[in-house]
Design a protein around this motif. Sequence first.
Motif, PDB file in Angstrom:
ATOM      1  N   ARG A  11     102.652  37.516  24.708  1.00  0.00           N
ATOM      2  CA  ARG A  11     103.718  38.453  24.319  1.00  0.00           C
ATOM      3  C   ARG A  11     103.381  39.140  23.001  1.00  0.00           C
ATOM      4  O   ARG A  11     103.632  40.344  22.832  1.00  0.00           O
ATOM      5  CB  ARG A  11     105.054  37.724  24.206  1.00  0.00           C
ATOM      6  N   ALA A  12     102.838  38.377  22.046  1.00  0.00           N
ATOM      7  CA  ALA A  12     102.459  38.976  20.764  1.00  0.00           C
ATOM      8  C   ALA A  12     101.384  40.040  20.983  1.00  0.00           C
ATOM      9  O   ALA A  12     101.441  41.125  20.383  1.00  0.00           O
ATOM     10  CB  ALA A  12     101.964  37.895  19.799  1.00  0.00           C
ATOM     11  N   GLY A  13     100.429  39.757  21.852  1.00  0.00           N
ATOM     12  CA  GLY A  13      99.383  40.736  22.158  1.00  0.00           C
ATOM     13  C   GLY A  13      99.933  41.977  22.834  1.00  0.00           C
ATOM     14  O   GLY A  13      99.518  43.104  22.535  1.00  0.00           O
ATOM     15  N   ASP A  14     100.879  41.786  23.749  1.00  0.00           N
ATOM     16  CA  ASP A  14     101.513  42.933  24.408  1.00  0.00           C
ATOM     17  C   ASP A  14     102.234  43.810  23.393  1.00  0.00           C
ATOM     18  O   ASP A  14     102.182  45.045  23.460  1.00  0.00           O
ATOM     19  CB  ASP A  14     102.506  42.460  25.478  1.00  0.00           C
ATOM     20  N   GLN A  15     102.899  43.153  22.446  1.00  0.00           N
ATOM     21  CA  GLN A  15     103.640  43.894  21.424  1.00  0.00           C
ATOM     22  C   GLN A  15     102.678  44.670  20.519  1.00  0.00           C
ATOM     23  O   GLN A  15     102.920  45.842  20.189  1.00  0.00           O
ATOM     24  CB  GLN A  15     104.485  42.905  20.611  1.00  0.00           C
ATOM     25  N   ILE A  16     101.585  44.035  20.126  1.00  0.00           N
ATOM     26  CA  ILE A  16     100.592  44.740  19.308  1.00  0.00           C
ATOM     27  C   ILE A  16     100.029  45.925  20.082  1.00  0.00           C
ATOM     28  O   ILE A  16      99.894  47.029  19.543  1.00  0.00           O
ATOM     29  CB  ILE A  16      99.452  43.785  18.876  1.00  0.00           C
ATOM     30  N   ALA A  17      99.702  45.711  21.360  1.00  0.00           N
ATOM     31  CA  ALA A  17      99.140  46.793  22.177  1.00  0.00           C
ATOM     32  C   ALA A  17     100.082  47.991  22.222  1.00  0.00           C
ATOM     33  O   ALA A  17      99.641  49.144  22.121  1.00  0.00           O
ATOM     34  CB  ALA A  17      98.842  46.289  23.585  1.00  0.00           C
ATOM     35  N   ALA A  18     101.378  47.726  22.363  1.00  0.00           N
ATOM     36  CA  ALA A  18     102.353  48.820  22.389  1.00  0.00           C
ATOM     37  C   ALA A  18     102.367  49.568  21.057  1.00  0.00           C
ATOM     38  O   ALA A  18     102.457  50.799  21.028  1.00  0.00           O
ATOM     39  CB  ALA A  18     103.744  48.278  22.727  1.00  0.00           C
ATOM     40  N   LEU A  19     102.257  48.833  19.951  1.00  0.00           N
ATOM     41  CA  LEU A  19     102.217  49.480  18.634  1.00  0.00           C
ATOM     42  C   LEU A  19     100.938  50.289  18.450  1.00  0.00           C
ATOM     43  O   LEU A  19     100.979  51.412  17.944  1.00  0.00           O
ATOM     44  CB  LEU A  19     102.285  48.423  17.529  1.00  0.00           C
ATOM     45  N   TYR A  81      91.424  47.144  21.600  1.00  0.00           N
ATOM     46  CA  TYR A  81      92.334  46.001  21.509  1.00  0.00           C
ATOM     47  C   TYR A  81      92.627  45.421  22.890  1.00  0.00           C
ATOM     48  O   TYR A  81      92.663  44.200  23.065  1.00  0.00           O
ATOM     49  CB  TYR A  81      93.627  46.368  20.764  1.00  0.00           C
ATOM     50  N   ASP A  82      92.828  46.284  23.874  1.00  0.00           N
ATOM     51  CA  ASP A  82      93.067  45.793  25.237  1.00  0.00           C
ATOM     52  C   ASP A  82      91.915  44.913  25.721  1.00  0.00           C
ATOM     53  O   ASP A  82      92.134  43.889  26.379  1.00  0.00           O
ATOM     54  CB  ASP A  82      93.296  46.947  26.208  1.00  0.00           C
ATOM     55  N   GLU A  83      90.690  45.298  25.403  1.00  0.00           N
ATOM     56  CA  GLU A  83      89.521  44.511  25.814  1.00  0.00           C
ATOM     57  C   GLU A  83      89.547  43.118  25.199  1.00  0.00           C
ATOM     58  O   GLU A  83      89.340  42.118  25.895  1.00  0.00           O
ATOM     59  CB  GLU A  83      88.232  45.228  25.427  1.00  0.00           C
ATOM     60  N   VAL A  84      89.789  43.031  23.896  1.00  0.00           N
ATOM     61  CA  VAL A  84      89.739  41.714  23.244  1.00  0.00           C
ATOM     62  C   VAL A  84      90.933  40.845  23.613  1.00  0.00           C
ATOM     63  O   VAL A  84      90.803  39.632  23.743  1.00  0.00           O
ATOM     64  CB  VAL A  84      89.555  41.807  21.715  1.00  0.00           C
ATOM     65  N   ARG A  85      92.091  41.437  23.822  1.00  0.00           N
ATOM     66  CA  ARG A  85      93.237  40.596  24.197  1.00  0.00           C
ATOM     67  C   ARG A  85      93.093  40.089  25.626  1.00  0.00           C
ATOM     68  O   ARG A  85      93.509  38.977  25.930  1.00  0.00           O
ATOM     69  CB  ARG A  85      94.571  41.291  23.953  1.00  0.00           C
TER      70      ARG A  85
END
Length: 193
Positions: A11-19, A81-85
Amino acid sequence: MNIDPRPLYTRAGDQIAALVETVRPEQLAGPTPCAEFDVRTLLSHIAGGTRRIAVVGAGGDGMAVRPFLDGVEDDRWSAAYDEVRTEARKSWADDARLDALVTVPWGEAPGRIALSGYVMEAVTHTWDLSESLGRPLALDPELAEFALGIARRVLPDERRDDEELPFDSAVPAPEGADAYGRLAAYLGRRPLS
């Protein structure tokens, strides 16, 4: 602590991705609450830290991974970022990794503890990025409450004189601060404005 932090980390990664998707090129050189980082450097650190915990999750030496992702073109931060998450999510898929001893910057710990620490870091940098971008999105308060609980557990002293710690001494939270504001204050961060 017997929690499975993987759903929170996702969830934290999804939130960062959106930002990250909201970042405009003209914002990349802008300031952040981390005085030594501009937005571009903060993005590099967020992605690099994610790559580091991905390597740890895969059983590799995360300490050999620089906590910055270099060489990313300005218009590729979202894809990078999508790649690393995605890499991190895959590397922690095996339940056995939660109990395996791993080495992270603060020492050796079971995987679940290490990943919980990276939830705290990701959520803290989410606040940093959000502040830097003018708070373009509503943030998930449950993530900040979890991160604040971890911060209080691993950084119990409000005065932090250790220069090795990436967090300053706690500052008072603004009156009426939400969970992110309380987390930021506990970790010594102040809003940009």
